[in-house]
Design an enzyme around this catalytic site. Structure first.
Site, PDB file in Angstrom:
ATOM      1  N   GLU A 195       0.849  -1.188   0.000  1.00  0.00           N
ATOM      2  CA  GLU A 195       0.000   0.000   0.000  1.00  0.00           C
ATOM      3  C   GLU A 195       0.891   1.247   0.000  1.00  0.00           C
ATOM      4  O   GLU A 195       1.834   1.330   0.764  1.00  0.00           O
ATOM      5  CB  GLU A 195      -0.904   0.019   1.243  1.00  0.00           C
ATOM      6  CG  GLU A 195      -1.963   1.100   1.168  1.00  0.00           C
ATOM      7  CD  GLU A 195      -2.877   1.102   2.387  1.00  0.00           C
ATOM      8  OE1 GLU A 195      -4.074   1.357   2.224  1.00  0.00           O
ATOM      9  OE2 GLU A 195      -2.393   0.864   3.503  1.00  0.00           O
ATOM     10  N   MET A 231      -0.033  -3.588   8.487  1.00  0.00           N
ATOM     11  CA  MET A 231      -0.706  -3.546   7.190  1.00  0.00           C
ATOM     12  C   MET A 231      -1.677  -4.701   7.100  1.00  0.00           C
ATOM     13  O   MET A 231      -1.355  -5.845   7.421  1.00  0.00           O
ATOM     14  CB  MET A 231       0.322  -3.626   6.050  1.00  0.00           C
ATOM     15  CG  MET A 231      -0.297  -3.658   4.666  1.00  0.00           C
ATOM     16  SD  MET A 231      -1.241  -2.166   4.303  1.00  0.00           S
ATOM     17  CE  MET A 231      -2.320  -2.781   2.999  1.00  0.00           C
ATOM     18  N   ASN A 284      -2.882  -6.761   4.966  1.00  0.00           N
ATOM     19  CA  ASN A 284      -2.882  -7.764   3.914  1.00  0.00           C
ATOM     20  C   ASN A 284      -3.880  -8.866   4.271  1.00  0.00           C
ATOM     21  O   ASN A 284      -3.884  -9.373   5.391  1.00  0.00           O
ATOM     22  CB  ASN A 284      -1.491  -8.391   3.760  1.00  0.00           C
ATOM     23  CG  ASN A 284      -0.399  -7.349   3.661  1.00  0.00           C
ATOM     24  OD1 ASN A 284      -0.462  -6.441   2.848  1.00  0.00           O
ATOM     25  ND2 ASN A 284       0.602  -7.475   4.511  1.00  0.00           N
ATOM     26  N   GLU A 303      -6.195  -3.745  12.409  1.00  0.00           N
ATOM     27  CA  GLU A 303      -5.951  -4.537  11.197  1.00  0.00           C
ATOM     28  C   GLU A 303      -7.022  -5.601  11.009  1.00  0.00           C
ATOM     29  O   GLU A 303      -7.409  -5.906   9.868  1.00  0.00           O
ATOM     30  CB  GLU A 303      -4.563  -5.172  11.254  1.00  0.00           C
ATOM     31  CG  GLU A 303      -3.421  -4.192  11.439  1.00  0.00           C
ATOM     32  CD  GLU A 303      -3.457  -3.014  10.483  1.00  0.00           C
ATOM     33  OE1 GLU A 303      -3.868  -3.191   9.319  1.00  0.00           O
ATOM     34  OE2 GLU A 303      -3.083  -1.898  10.907  1.00  0.00           O
ATOM     35  N   HIS A 329     -10.072  -4.243   9.372  1.00  0.00           N
ATOM     36  CA  HIS A 329      -9.848  -4.075   7.931  1.00  0.00           C
ATOM     37  C   HIS A 329     -10.217  -5.330   7.121  1.00  0.00           C
ATOM     38  O   HIS A 329     -10.476  -5.228   5.922  1.00  0.00           O
ATOM     39  CB  HIS A 329      -8.378  -3.764   7.654  1.00  0.00           C
ATOM     40  CG  HIS A 329      -8.043  -2.319   7.638  1.00  0.00           C
ATOM     41  ND1 HIS A 329      -8.744  -1.380   6.911  1.00  0.00           N
ATOM     42  CD2 HIS A 329      -7.032  -1.632   8.250  1.00  0.00           C
ATOM     43  CE1 HIS A 329      -8.183  -0.188   7.069  1.00  0.00           C
ATOM     44  NE2 HIS A 329      -7.149  -0.315   7.878  1.00  0.00           N
TER      45      HIS A 329
END
Length: 847
Positions: free
Chosen positions: A127, A268, A270, A301, A304
């Site tokens: 990202e 992040m 992912n 996270e 997300h």
């Protein structure tokens, strides 16, 4: 030439033309220490046969390009980070064979060799637009597809990606192949590859929708610090909470969390393969705020996985929504499902303050930024996106009601699973679930910038009762929007030595003045607190009596959230030159020792150090520095043995040391001749003491090298670099600045040096770096890459030597540099604003 940029219009044109059926990505990680082999087979359809488009690939040596069996010459087809594709068919196959480059910047595929044991670790970070540094892509979030990764690596390695990890197949010569199954449909930026000699711990979560395999990974040299039991418990608590609240099964089959080195960000999202900074596995004692923040990262996270990964924005204009939602949801989860039940207090004391600060800089922007291209996305990826956005969503929840909000997002996930949306899709779902019209709310809060200030205005009768009461709302002239706020008002009286809330009411504030007739006739309290319960996103002001009450007696407010709001109001008044810096310091010294919120204890001394060294009037500064130094010494010695307060005050005392006696104490802590009961002088605290002594010129390179001999880890090397550049010599600054601007310096080492190099009370050796910074600013992004350069630009200006002449020099540079990169102009403008704010505070402190 576009370079690595991509415009929103280009992405929309490509999305209208193509659908991406699948990616097959073959990576060979055994070819060299500097590059790896990458072969991508991309299947896609085209709505207009015969047309042309392009694929994305950055920093690669391309050996072969085949489109529908037709060979394209890399020398002409691959230019400027793009592969030109012409004469497209209805159904297309693109094959690109290339060598790609490992990074030391935390972008693309980062390669790290652990100095503790020479083991190799790789991880990807994609990202915003960096999957194209590892394989050929259509690099935009709305061209989702399924991905099949095949990875060749040393057979002793662990290899993890978005799909469940297969059994490796040995190939001989110490190599093996991992053939991953296809992923669910996802965007390129949340794909991932993590490979290396990682330590692995496997577990499972049994939830309402079935079993989810869990994995935790770290470097071998950090195994003793991998507190798996705590991390698994947090993961399970978060899964249970989100699966219940979202009423939608976790969509990615397994959930791995990998703690990786030299990471640019906190973590992040992912899909199914979350990467996190391995500093979150601390090797030394940390305060509760550290672990509270780590919990918020873990829950952020996971949120997300639904909001961002399952349902993804069409373009980066709605990046704010991904991050703001995950930010709001992580504190919601923490407060409801983990031990951190006062998470919203920590949010008010720490995270929300970063939003307020960002919103008062010249670079402020609407939460829903107009991201016309990738360069705009990178510049606007900030605390407006995270902290202000979460604060505004918190206010929206209060506006529509939590039940209606949850009902709306549940339907949103069901309607748009594995697809792409715009904010209007979420707004429609929330309007339907709540029955409220929200378009005007969205325009007011999301499409305008700036923070409002709310203050009480009242008159008292002869008996000390309010004869009139209103809330005034103001805005900065550059951002003049006045907004609607749902505002709590608390009245606190002194009862048996405590400040106790006598009365609470909520009002809707709108326009410049809002009358509050319910308070007329009420006795004036010792403390009047606007925004009690913290629903609103606004700066608040304390009236004269309330400010006098809290300067000596804030610790008598029993509710931690109320105290956080008072701390925030007083700090805003200090930053805005409405309260003398000296008064702020005395407020802190009188009350911080009794503060119970972990974030308050950690954050407020840090803010106070800034105030002492930059907001105090020059004629008062030496005296205030001495008062702060000695006050912290007293707090350290009075703190409970072994407590978080003790550790925080020890760190703050090291930072505040200016006198011979204080430096003697720091040396004594290192040597054991000065002690605080049960204060462990562990390795991280040793580095803080070493750096403080180096800053004061009390030790030099020899002592720093000796400490590095005790701690020959990557963390030790980074801390040693920070200590060296802290020294008050021209040689230390020159060597440090050269290393910071050297592309060969690893990202995290560079970051530590940037944070350490330009110190207060070192004006003679720091002053030349005003010009050095301005000389470097226009080209640093090109030479270092965006992430490393943004750290230099945002934190590397020598603010400590700020003065009217420096403001004038920055004005001159800005006027003469209209074509400088957006990031350079932004951060030079922010430095100017920071200095101007400090000068105004200095003037107020002098009165």
């Amino acid at each position: 030439m576009p370079g690595t940029n991509l415009t929103r219009d280009e992405a929309a044109t490509r999305a209208a033309l193509l659908d991406v059926s699948s990616y097959a990505v073959d990576l060979d990680l055994t070819t060299s220490d500097s590059t790896f082999a990458s072969t991508t087979t991309l299947e896609f359809t085209c709505r207009e046969p015969g047309s042309a488009t392009f694929a994305d690939l950055v920093d690669a040596t391309v050996h072969e390009i085949t489109l529908n069996g037709r060979s394209l010459d890399p020398a002409t087809a691959y230019a400027d980070s793009r592969i030109a594709l012409d004469d497209l068919q209805a159904t297309n196959t693109l094959v690109v064979r290339a060598d790609c480059t490992y990074s030391n910047t935390g972008e693309g595929l980062h390669r790290f060799v652990d100095p503790a044991d020479d083991r190799v670790y790789l991880y990807s970070q994609f990202e915003v637009p960096d999957a194209r540094r590892v394989f050929t892509t259509f690099e935009q979030p709305d061209l989702k597809s399924v991905f099949t990764f095949t990875v060749t690596a040393p057979e002793s390695w662990k290899v993890v990606s978005n799909a469940p990890t297969p059994e490796p197949v040995a190939q001989g010569d110490g190599k093996a192949v991992w053939s991953f199954p296809a992923t669910e449909r996802m965007s390129t930026y949340i794909t991932a590859i993590v490979a290396g000699e990682y330590h692995e711990v496997l577990d499972t979560y049994e939830g309402k929708f079935g079993t989810i395999p869990l994995g935790h990974y770290c470097r071998q040299s950090l195994v003793e610090y991998l507190d798996t039991d705590v991390l698994v418990e947090l993961t399970r608590q978060s899964f249970e909470f989100f699966e219940e609240k979202f009423d939608f099964p976790y969509p990615f089959h397994k959930y791995d969390q990998l703690y990786v080195p030299e990471y640019n960000m906190g973590a992040m999202e992912n899909a199914g393969c979350v990467t996190l900074r391995d500093e979150y596995l601390p090797r030394s004692r940390q305060s509760r705020s550290f672990f509270e923040f780590r919990a918020s990262v873990i829950t952020h996270e996971m949120a997300h996985m639904w909001f961002g990964d399952l349902v993804t924005m069409k373009w980066w204009d709605d990046l704010w929504l991904n991050e703001s939602f995950a930010e709001w949801a992580c504190y919601w989860c923490e407060a409801e499902a983990t031990e951190y039940t006062d998470a919203w207090t920590g949010f008010a004391n720490a995270r929300k303050q970063t939003g307020y600060r960002a919103d008062q800089l010249p670079s402020t922007h609407p939460i829903a930024a107009d991201n016309v291209d990738l360069h705009a996305v990178e510049v606007n990826f900030d605390m407006i996106t995270y902290a202000k956005g979460a604060s505004v969503l918190k206010q929206l929840v209060a506006w529509v009601g939590l039940d209606a909000f949850v009902a709306g997002i549940r339907q949103y996930f069901k309607d748009h699973a594995f697809g792409n949306t715009e904010f209007s899709d979420l707004l429609a779902a929330l309007e339907k679930s709540s029955g409220r019209e929200l378009t005007s709310w969205a325009q007011e809060w999301l499409q305008t910038a700036g923070v409002n200030t709310l203050a009480p205005a009242f008159e008292l009768d002869a008996d000390g009762r309010y004869s009139s009461f209103s809330v005034t709302q103001t805005a900065h002239p550059d951002q003049p929007t006045l907004r609607r706020h749902r505002l709590g008002i608390g009245l606190y009286d002194d009862v048996d030595g405590a400040l106790v809330r006598r009365e609470y009411l909520e009002v809707d504030v709108e326009g410049g003045t809002t009358d509050v007739p319910a308070l007329v006739g009420k006795a004036q309290p010792a403390l009047l607190l606007l925004n009690d319960e913290d629903h609103a996103y606004a700066k608040i002001r304390l009236d004269e009596r309330s400010l006098a009450t809290v300067i000596d007696g804030l610790s008598r407010v029993e509710d931690s959230l109320a105290r956080a709001l008072v701390w925030g109001a007083a700090w805003d008044m200090t930053r805005d030159a409405e309260m003398a810096t000296t008064d702020w310091v005395r407020l802190v010294l009188a009350n911080i020792g009794s503060e119970t919120d972990a974030w308050g204890v950690t954050k407020i001394p840090s803010s106070t150090a800034l105030a002492v060294n930059r907001y105090s009037a020059p004629e008062n500064r030496a005296g205030l520095q001495a008062e702060w130094e000695q006050g912290l010494r007293g707090l350290l010695l009075d703190a409970e043995a072994g407590s978080d307060h003790q550790l925080t005050f020890a760190r703050a005392y090291a930072s505040a040391a200016r006198s011979d006696a204080a430096y003697g104490d720091l040396q004594g802590l290192l040597e054991g001749s000065f002690t605080a009961e049960d204060l462990a002088i562990d390795q991280d605290l040793r580095w803080e003491l070493i750096t403080a002594l180096a800053r004061g010129g009390r030790i030099g390179d020899a002592e720093i090298d000796a400490e590095l001999g005790r701690d020959n880890t990557i963390s030790g090397k980074e801390k040693a670099a920070a200590a060296r550049v802290a020294q008050p010599t021209a040689e230390a600054k020159a060597a440090g600045w050269s290393a910071i601007l050297d592309p060969a310096t690893a990202n995290e080492t560079s970051r530590e040096m940037v944070f350490s190099i330009f110190r207060s009370d070192q004006d003679e050796v720091v002053a030349p770096y005003v010009e050095e910074f301005l000389d470097a600013a226009p080209t640093v992004i090109d030479t270092l890459g965006f992430h490393k350069a943004s750290v230099v630009l945002e934190y590397g200006f020598p603010l400590a030597v700020g003065s009217p002449s420096v403001v004038a020099r920055l004005d001159e540079w800005l006027a003469a540099s209209p074509d400088a990169p957006t990031g350079a102009v932004r951060y030079v403008g922010e430095a100017r604003a920071d200095i101007a704010r400090a000068l105004a505070a200095q003037e107020r402190d002098a009165r």
